[in-house]
Design a protein around this motif. Structure first.
Motif, PDB file in Angstrom:
ATOM      1  N   GLY A   1      42.550  34.581  76.413  1.00 13.65           N
ATOM      2  CA  GLY A   1      43.425  34.506  75.237  1.00 13.65           C
ATOM      3  C   GLY A   1      42.729  34.015  73.989  1.00 13.65           C
ATOM      4  O   GLY A   1      43.320  33.296  73.185  1.00 13.65           O
ATOM      5  N   CYS A   2      41.465  34.407  73.783  1.00 12.79           N
ATOM      6  CA  CYS A   2      40.737  33.940  72.584  1.00 12.79           C
ATOM      7  C   CYS A   2      41.042  34.815  71.376  1.00 12.79           C
ATOM      8  O   CYS A   2      40.694  34.456  70.258  1.00 12.79           O
ATOM      9  N   LYS A   3      41.652  35.970  71.601  1.00 12.03           N
ATOM     10  CA  LYS A   3      42.120  36.880  70.538  1.00 12.03           C
ATOM     11  C   LYS A   3      41.003  37.604  69.793  1.00 12.03           C
ATOM     12  O   LYS A   3      41.258  38.345  68.846  1.00 12.03           O
ATOM     13  N   TYR A   4      39.776  37.391  70.210  1.00 11.88           N
ATOM     14  CA  TYR A   4      38.658  37.999  69.477  1.00 11.88           C
ATOM     15  C   TYR A   4      38.723  39.528  69.524  1.00 11.88           C
ATOM     16  O   TYR A   4      38.407  40.199  68.542  1.00 11.88           O
TER      17      TYR A   4
ATOM     18  N   SER B   1      41.321  41.347  69.495  1.00 17.43           N
ATOM     19  CA  SER B   1      42.314  41.854  68.543  1.00 17.43           C
ATOM     20  C   SER B   1      41.750  41.827  67.121  1.00 17.43           C
ATOM     21  O   SER B   1      42.081  42.687  66.313  1.00 17.43           O
ATOM     22  N   TRP B   2      40.896  40.864  66.840  1.00 19.49           N
ATOM     23  CA  TRP B   2      40.236  40.850  65.526  1.00 19.49           C
ATOM     24  C   TRP B   2      39.303  42.041  65.411  1.00 19.49           C
ATOM     25  O   TRP B   2      39.060  42.549  64.318  1.00 19.49           O
TER      26      TRP B   2
ATOM     27  N   ILE C   1      49.042  39.670  71.605  1.00 19.43           N
ATOM     28  CA  ILE C   1      49.012  38.619  72.611  1.00 19.43           C
ATOM     29  C   ILE C   1      50.409  38.487  73.215  1.00 19.43           C
ATOM     30  O   ILE C   1      51.398  38.658  72.526  1.00 19.43           O
TER      31      ILE C   1
ATOM     32  N   MET D   1      45.899  38.733  76.270  1.00 19.37           N
ATOM     33  CA  MET D   1      45.974  39.888  75.383  1.00 19.37           C
ATOM     34  C   MET D   1      46.524  41.070  76.167  1.00 19.37           C
ATOM     35  O   MET D   1      46.152  41.284  77.321  1.00 19.37           O
TER      36      MET D   1
END
Lengths: 308, 206
Positions: B108-111, B113-114, B123, B130
């Motif tokens: 869940g670091c969201k990288y 999605s960036w 998320i 994700m």
């Protein structure tokens, strides 16, 4: 982008920790650290650098949805700069700890360990900056200036901290460190100003036309497909006005760079002045990092221009 | 090499959102876990969806057209979201080119999605991992279903047949023919992601 404070604190704190180590090791290379008291000062300074890195590491966990799985993040170092950072940060802390320990115990070979720590420290700057600079469609980040600024801002803030630290433990280093911190802060200001100028001139490569593939020059979104929010509307928009962004920009330029440089340039920087420089610069650099994230304009935002 | 993908016909999409709801229904009921909504009855609800239908107005009034635009993961041939993942949770399947997330490995670091220019990843607020369109991988590979139903839920639900599904690497497939004959195009070609999903442009009306 919506700035995440976990990542802001991570990058500011580890940058300062790295810069502090580089400043201390420069002192060692220039002849400081011969007596027992001086070696203890270096050891304590190394401890402070590790503490800052550890605080940054702790902050980074707050960015994770599943922090208990964080260990998995070391797996993809072949392709992911984030994975590389996850490996190199503890490596830097460990070697820095070895260096501090060697000084505390009076062992030989501290310069050798120090050189190793410098290499890993520089690698860490590269990893951290490349996480952002490698995302080519985040055009504000995709620049060599990102790399340069992470390096310069880290070394400048770390050297300011080193000067304040020396005022307690090694007063004879203060004039040189304060001067170095002042100069590095001014160089970092030039680097950051260069990236602000560059970003102000950027022309987005993606347009609403390329996003949906319609060539007509007039395209308006009428509905994003839902009335409530979504991850897309939360994560990628900072939600502040252009005016607020401008205020934060001037604040970080003043507090992060100009004010500390002025304070550090005072003829006889006292302990109080040095501590004030550290605090003001830290506040300014938190704002700088906030702005760094907020300013990045993600192309996905083209798809979220109107609720309905 | 197979590359499964969707081809979306902008001529016939009427913006009914049937693909959105059927996607949500299928993927919230699947073995991979629910697609949760956060604060669904509150003042500021948000939910995760793998597919959205957006609406754009093209041209200057009165010469305007309404374009309904379904948007989901494009299963890029060169997906920027995959190499950035620090854990290897984000991956592209070799056998069929579907870009997937291993929910058991995601931190869940969201990288990722960036790193997706299209905003295709969301998320899951409840599971904190994700999520994204799977092309209904659990449906299209389920041999217990009749062959005609081994298609993504969105494709099955579309009342106007605006969504075609198939192997874009097979020159004889329905999707490849549609892309070839009707100039199927990529979204944001400027980033070199080579999306597998294509869109069929509006045809000039007589």
């Amino acid at each position: 982008m919506q700035p995440a404070f976990s990542v802001i604190f991570l990058t500011v704190l580890i940058g300062a920790g790295q810069g502090l180590f580089l400043a201390l090791f420069s002192c060692e290379l220039s002849g400081f650290g011969t007596g027992q008291g001086e070696r203890l000062a270096l050891a304590q300074g190394g401890g402070l650098a590790i503490l800052l890195s550890a605080l940054g590491l702790v902050a980074s966990f707050f960015h994770l949805g599943r922090p208990e799985r964080a260990w998995r993040a070391a797996a993809m170092w072949r392709t992911s700069w984030l994975s590389r950072e996850v490996i190199v940060l503890p490596m830097f802390m460990a070697i820095c700890a070895g260096w501090a320990l060697a000084h505390a115990a009076g062992w030989a070979g501290t310069r050798l360990i120090g050189v190793l720590a410098v290499v890993v420290c520089l690698a860490l700057f590269v990893c951290t900056a490349m996480i952002y600079a490698s995302l080519k469609f985040l055009q504000e980040w995709a620049s060599k200036l990102t790399l340069l600024n992470y390096l310069l801002i880290g070394t400048a803030s770390g050297t300011t901290l080193a000067a304040a630290f020396a005022s307690f433990t090694a007063p004879r280093l203060v004039p040189a460190l304060a001067l170095a911190a002042c100069l590095l802060t001014l160089v970092a200001l030039a680097g950051r100003a260069a990236s602000l100028v560059r970003n102000a001139r950027l022309k987005p490569r993606s347009t609403i036309q390329s996003a949906i593939g319609v060539r007509n020059p007039v395209v308006r979104q009428r509905s994003q497909g839902f009335m409530g929010g979504s991850y897309n509307t939360r994560e990628f928009f900072h939600g502040r006005s252009a005016q607020a962004l401008r205020s934060i920009k001037w604040f970080f330029l003043a507090a992060g760079f100009v004010l500390p440089a002025v304070l550090l340039a005072s003829l006889d920087p006292t302990r109080g002045v040095l501590l004030l420089s550290v605090v003001v610069q830290f506040a300014g650099l938190i704002a700088e990092r906030w702005f760094f994230f907020a300013q990045a304009n993600h192309p996905q935002n083209l798809y979220y221009q109107a609720v309905s | 090499m197979t590359q499964l993908a969707l081809v979306i016909d902008l001529n016939v999409c009427v913006g009914c959102h049937a693909c959105v709801t059927s996607c949500k229904q299928w993927n919230t009921s699947g073995s991979a876990g629910p697609l949760t909504d956060d604060n669904p009855y509150g003042a500021d609800p948000i939910g995760s969806f793998f597919n959205r239908v957006q609406t754009f107005e093209v041209g200057e009034y009165p010469a305007t057209q309404t374009v309904h635009f379904p948007k989901s993961c494009l299963h890029c041939e060169d997906p920027p979201c995959v190499p950035v993942c620090p854990t290897g949770a984000s991956y592209k399947r070799k056998e069929d080119g579907i870009v997937l997330v291993d929910y058991d490995k995601c931190i869940g670091c969201k990288y990722c999605s960036w790193a997706c220019p299209y905003g295709a990843r969301e998320i899951d607020e409840a599971r904190q991992v994700m999520t994204k369109c799977t092309l209904c991988v659990d449906r299209i590979t389920d041999t217990s279903l009749p062959e005609a139903e081994r298609k993504p839920a969105c494709v099955m639900a579309c009342p106007t047949n605006a969504r075609l599904f198939g192997d874009v690497h097979d020159p004889k497939s329905e999707v490849s023919q549609a892309i070839r004959e009707r100039d199927g195009y990529e979204l944001m070609p400027e980033w070199g992601t080579r999306p597998a999903n294509r869109y069929l442009p509006r045809r000039q009306a007589d």
